[in-house]
Motif scaffolding. Sequence first.
Motif, PDB file in Angstrom:
ATOM      1  N   ALA A   1       0.828  -1.206   0.000  1.00 14.68           N
ATOM      2  CA  ALA A   1       0.000   0.000   0.000  1.00 14.68           C
ATOM      3  C   ALA A   1       0.862   1.255   0.000  1.00 14.68           C
ATOM      4  O   ALA A   1       0.520   2.264  -0.629  1.00 14.68           O
ATOM      5  CB  ALA A   1      -0.926  -0.001   1.218  1.00 14.68           C
ATOM      6  N   MET A   2       1.987   1.191   0.674  1.00 10.64           N
ATOM      7  CA  MET A   2       2.906   2.330   0.691  1.00 10.64           C
ATOM      8  C   MET A   2       3.417   2.641  -0.715  1.00 10.64           C
ATOM      9  O   MET A   2       3.438   3.807  -1.136  1.00 10.64           O
ATOM     10  CB  MET A   2       4.077   2.014   1.628  1.00 10.64           C
ATOM     11  CG  MET A   2       5.141   3.079   1.700  1.00 10.64           C
ATOM     12  SD  MET A   2       6.427   2.679   2.913  1.00 10.64           S
ATOM     13  CE  MET A   2       7.082   1.157   2.205  1.00 10.64           C
ATOM     14  N   LEU A   3       3.808   1.612  -1.459  1.00  7.71           N
ATOM     15  CA  LEU A   3       4.269   1.827  -2.829  1.00  7.71           C
ATOM     16  C   LEU A   3       3.129   2.314  -3.719  1.00  7.71           C
ATOM     17  O   LEU A   3       3.333   3.167  -4.592  1.00  7.71           O
ATOM     18  CB  LEU A   3       4.860   0.540  -3.391  1.00  7.71           C
ATOM     19  CG  LEU A   3       6.109  -0.002  -2.687  1.00  7.71           C
ATOM     20  CD1 LEU A   3       6.695  -1.169  -3.464  1.00  7.71           C
ATOM     21  CD2 LEU A   3       7.156   1.086  -2.511  1.00  7.71           C
ATOM     22  N   GLY A   4       1.938   1.765  -3.515  1.00  5.46           N
ATOM     23  CA  GLY A   4       0.790   2.223  -4.294  1.00  5.46           C
ATOM     24  C   GLY A   4       0.496   3.694  -4.055  1.00  5.46           C
ATOM     25  O   GLY A   4       0.131   4.430  -4.986  1.00  5.46           O
ATOM     26  N   THR A   5       0.665   4.133  -2.813  1.00 10.20           N
ATOM     27  CA  THR A   5       0.453   5.550  -2.501  1.00 10.20           C
ATOM     28  C   THR A   5       1.502   6.422  -3.180  1.00 10.20           C
ATOM     29  O   THR A   5       1.191   7.520  -3.672  1.00 10.20           O
ATOM     30  CB  THR A   5       0.490   5.755  -0.977  1.00 10.20           C
ATOM     31  OG1 THR A   5      -0.525   4.956  -0.362  1.00 10.20           O
ATOM     32  CG2 THR A   5       0.263   7.220  -0.625  1.00 10.20           C
ATOM     33  N   LEU A   6       2.746   5.964  -3.224  1.00 10.82           N
ATOM     34  CA  LEU A   6       3.793   6.719  -3.916  1.00 10.82           C
ATOM     35  C   LEU A   6       3.470   6.879  -5.400  1.00 10.82           C
ATOM     36  O   LEU A   6       3.572   7.975  -5.962  1.00 10.82           O
ATOM     37  CB  LEU A   6       5.144   6.019  -3.750  1.00 10.82           C
ATOM     38  CG  LEU A   6       5.842   6.148  -2.396  1.00 10.82           C
ATOM     39  CD1 LEU A   6       7.104   5.299  -2.386  1.00 10.82           C
ATOM     40  CD2 LEU A   6       6.179   7.601  -2.103  1.00 10.82           C
ATOM     41  N   VAL A   7       3.060   5.768  -6.032  1.00  8.18           N
ATOM     42  CA  VAL A   7       2.719   5.823  -7.455  1.00  8.18           C
ATOM     43  C   VAL A   7       1.521   6.745  -7.678  1.00  8.18           C
ATOM     44  O   VAL A   7       1.513   7.574  -8.610  1.00  8.18           O
ATOM     45  CB  VAL A   7       2.419   4.408  -7.982  1.00  8.18           C
ATOM     46  CG1 VAL A   7       1.908   4.466  -9.415  1.00  8.18           C
ATOM     47  CG2 VAL A   7       3.678   3.542  -7.917  1.00  8.18           C
ATOM     48  N   GLY A   8       0.514   6.623  -6.836  1.00  9.28           N
ATOM     49  CA  GLY A   8      -0.663   7.480  -6.971  1.00  9.28           C
ATOM     50  C   GLY A   8      -0.338   8.945  -6.774  1.00  9.28           C
ATOM     51  O   GLY A   8      -0.865   9.813  -7.486  1.00  9.28           O
ATOM     52  N   GLY A   9       0.554   9.253  -5.835  1.00  9.16           N
ATOM     53  CA  GLY A   9       0.943  10.642  -5.614  1.00  9.16           C
ATOM     54  C   GLY A   9       1.664  11.235  -6.809  1.00  9.16           C
ATOM     55  O   GLY A   9       1.426  12.391  -7.181  1.00  9.16           O
ATOM     56  N   VAL A  10       2.540  10.440  -7.432  1.00 13.87           N
ATOM     57  CA  VAL A  10       3.240  10.910  -8.642  1.00 13.87           C
ATOM     58  C   VAL A  10       2.236  11.188  -9.755  1.00 13.87           C
ATOM     59  O   VAL A  10       2.322  12.209 -10.461  1.00 13.87           O
ATOM     60  CB  VAL A  10       4.286   9.870  -9.095  1.00 13.87           C
ATOM     61  CG1 VAL A  10       4.867  10.239 -10.460  1.00 13.87           C
ATOM     62  CG2 VAL A  10       5.402   9.759  -8.065  1.00 13.87           C
ATOM     63  N   LEU A  11       1.277  10.299  -9.926  1.00 12.77           N
ATOM     64  CA  LEU A  11       0.261  10.488 -10.968  1.00 12.77           C
ATOM     65  C   LEU A  11      -0.579  11.727 -10.700  1.00 12.77           C
ATOM     66  O   LEU A  11      -0.857  12.516 -11.619  1.00 12.77           O
ATOM     67  CB  LEU A  11      -0.653   9.256 -11.028  1.00 12.77           C
ATOM     68  CG  LEU A  11      -0.262   8.130 -11.986  1.00 12.77           C
ATOM     69  CD1 LEU A  11      -1.266   6.990 -11.879  1.00 12.77           C
ATOM     70  CD2 LEU A  11      -0.197   8.644 -13.406  1.00 12.77           C
ATOM     71  N   TYR A  12      -0.986  11.908  -9.468  1.00  8.82           N
ATOM     72  CA  TYR A  12      -1.899  13.012  -9.140  1.00  8.82           C
ATOM     73  C   TYR A  12      -1.215  14.373  -9.244  1.00  8.82           C
ATOM     74  O   TYR A  12      -1.833  15.358  -9.654  1.00  8.82           O
ATOM     75  CB  TYR A  12      -2.452  12.810  -7.732  1.00  8.82           C
ATOM     76  CG  TYR A  12      -3.466  13.848  -7.331  1.00  8.82           C
ATOM     77  CD1 TYR A  12      -4.649  14.016  -8.054  1.00  8.82           C
ATOM     78  CD2 TYR A  12      -3.241  14.674  -6.231  1.00  8.82           C
ATOM     79  CE1 TYR A  12      -5.583  14.974  -7.688  1.00  8.82           C
ATOM     80  CE2 TYR A  12      -4.169  15.634  -5.857  1.00  8.82           C
ATOM     81  CZ  TYR A  12      -5.332  15.784  -6.592  1.00  8.82           C
ATOM     82  OH  TYR A  12      -6.252  16.737  -6.228  1.00  8.82           O
ATOM     83  N   ILE A  13       0.065  14.433  -8.905  1.00 12.31           N
ATOM     84  CA  ILE A  13       0.774  15.716  -8.922  1.00 12.31           C
ATOM     85  C   ILE A  13       1.425  15.992 -10.271  1.00 12.31           C
ATOM     86  O   ILE A  13       1.373  17.116 -10.774  1.00 12.31           O
ATOM     87  CB  ILE A  13       1.840  15.748  -7.808  1.00 12.31           C
ATOM     88  CG1 ILE A  13       1.175  15.618  -6.442  1.00 12.31           C
ATOM     89  CG2 ILE A  13       2.654  17.032  -7.878  1.00 12.31           C
ATOM     90  CD1 ILE A  13       2.159  15.541  -5.293  1.00 12.31           C
ATOM     91  N   LEU A  14       2.021  14.952 -10.891  1.00 19.56           N
ATOM     92  CA  LEU A  14       2.839  15.160 -12.083  1.00 19.56           C
ATOM     93  C   LEU A  14       2.234  14.572 -13.352  1.00 19.56           C
ATOM     94  O   LEU A  14       2.315  15.185 -14.414  1.00 19.56           O
ATOM     95  CB  LEU A  14       4.240  14.573 -11.862  1.00 19.56           C
ATOM     96  CG  LEU A  14       5.017  15.148 -10.675  1.00 19.56           C
ATOM     97  CD1 LEU A  14       6.316  14.403 -10.467  1.00 19.56           C
ATOM     98  CD2 LEU A  14       5.275  16.638 -10.872  1.00 19.56           C
ATOM     99  N   GLY A  15       1.690  13.359 -13.279  1.00 24.06           N
ATOM    100  CA  GLY A  15       1.064  12.779 -14.460  1.00 24.06           C
ATOM    101  C   GLY A  15       1.774  11.531 -14.967  1.00 24.06           C
ATOM    102  O   GLY A  15       2.779  11.068 -14.417  1.00 24.06           O
ATOM    103  N   TRP A  16       1.244  10.984 -16.062  1.00 24.73           N
ATOM    104  CA  TRP A  16       1.709   9.707 -16.604  1.00 24.73           C
ATOM    105  C   TRP A  16       3.118   9.796 -17.174  1.00 24.73           C
ATOM    106  O   TRP A  16       3.891   8.850 -17.084  1.00 24.73           O
ATOM    107  CB  TRP A  16       0.741   9.220 -17.684  1.00 24.73           C
ATOM    108  CG  TRP A  16      -0.572   8.756 -17.136  1.00 24.73           C
ATOM    109  CD1 TRP A  16      -1.757   9.450 -17.134  1.00 24.73           C
ATOM    110  CD2 TRP A  16      -0.844   7.492 -16.517  1.00 24.73           C
ATOM    111  NE1 TRP A  16      -2.744   8.702 -16.545  1.00 24.73           N
ATOM    112  CE2 TRP A  16      -2.221   7.498 -16.156  1.00 24.73           C
ATOM    113  CE3 TRP A  16      -0.075   6.370 -16.218  1.00 24.73           C
ATOM    114  CZ2 TRP A  16      -2.824   6.420 -15.527  1.00 24.73           C
ATOM    115  CZ3 TRP A  16      -0.673   5.295 -15.590  1.00 24.73           C
ATOM    116  CH2 TRP A  16      -2.027   5.317 -15.253  1.00 24.73           C
TER     117      TRP A  16
END
Length: 297
Positions: A101-116
């Motif tokens: 879940a920690m890694l999933g949150t990191l990936v989600g944060g990158v997507l939400y702030i910066l994008g694909w």
Amino acid sequence: MPTISSIKLKTGLLAGALAASFAVLYGPVLAKLAYDWSINENYSHGFLIPPLAAYLIWERRDRLRRTPRSPSNFGIALVIASTCVLLVGRLGAELFLTRMAMLGTLVGGVLYILGWRHLRLLGFPLAMLLLMIPLPAIVFNQIVFPLQLLASRFGGAVVAAAGIPVLREGNVIVLANTTLEVAEACSGIRSLVSLLTLAIVYGYFSDRRAGVRVAIALSAVPVAILANGFRVAGTGIAAHFYGAAAAEGFFHAFSGWLVFLAAFAMLFVILRLFQWLAPDGEPDARPLPVPQLNPEL
């Protein structure tokens, strides 16, 4: 119309808020993970993974800076889903779920702030973090026991081929003057995990082609298994001539380091073989020097 400075300020505040929330949610998860690294020799390399991932991100800083931001709302959905997984993991006392879940949150944060686009650039450093997470016990045990049997079978066959009387019963090798047990620590799982991590890093820095990098990483599995089998065989032969002391203490630990270095040397040879069979034919991208005319001629 928002200015560039206001956009940067908004982005910075958003990133800061997410970082603070991440620290509150996953601080205990990180502390327990670091503790497991300190007591579990199979994953003691975990201390090296976050600094290495940070270096790989820093190495991409120019490309990240030049890439335009395109925030995706899918990122916040992934963060919410990861938070739910975190809650399930805490309620069920399942460490693996909380860490994923920690890694999933990191990936989600990158997507939400910066994008694909930024996520694609950060894909490899984020994927590297998977190597620091210990496998669930049920999966770990399913891997270790077959490795124990494979190492004892291989070691027993080599000892017998050397003309030494030997009897193998499961993961136990019976010699004339001593009995050796291929325990979990001798299954090769420790060298397999460490060598796989090293192969991924070595392949990344040694060749720019994805195919060669994947091939080097995959070759670490048979190399680690083969090297550990020879270690068990060598221990059996040494125990036959010098007694049980050859399979204990300093000699046992030293043989582990020696075999690991030999396994890494095999990876080096395999990489050179790949590069010899399939040389990198991409032309050098550097501009050719422009000849200077001599005005006196």
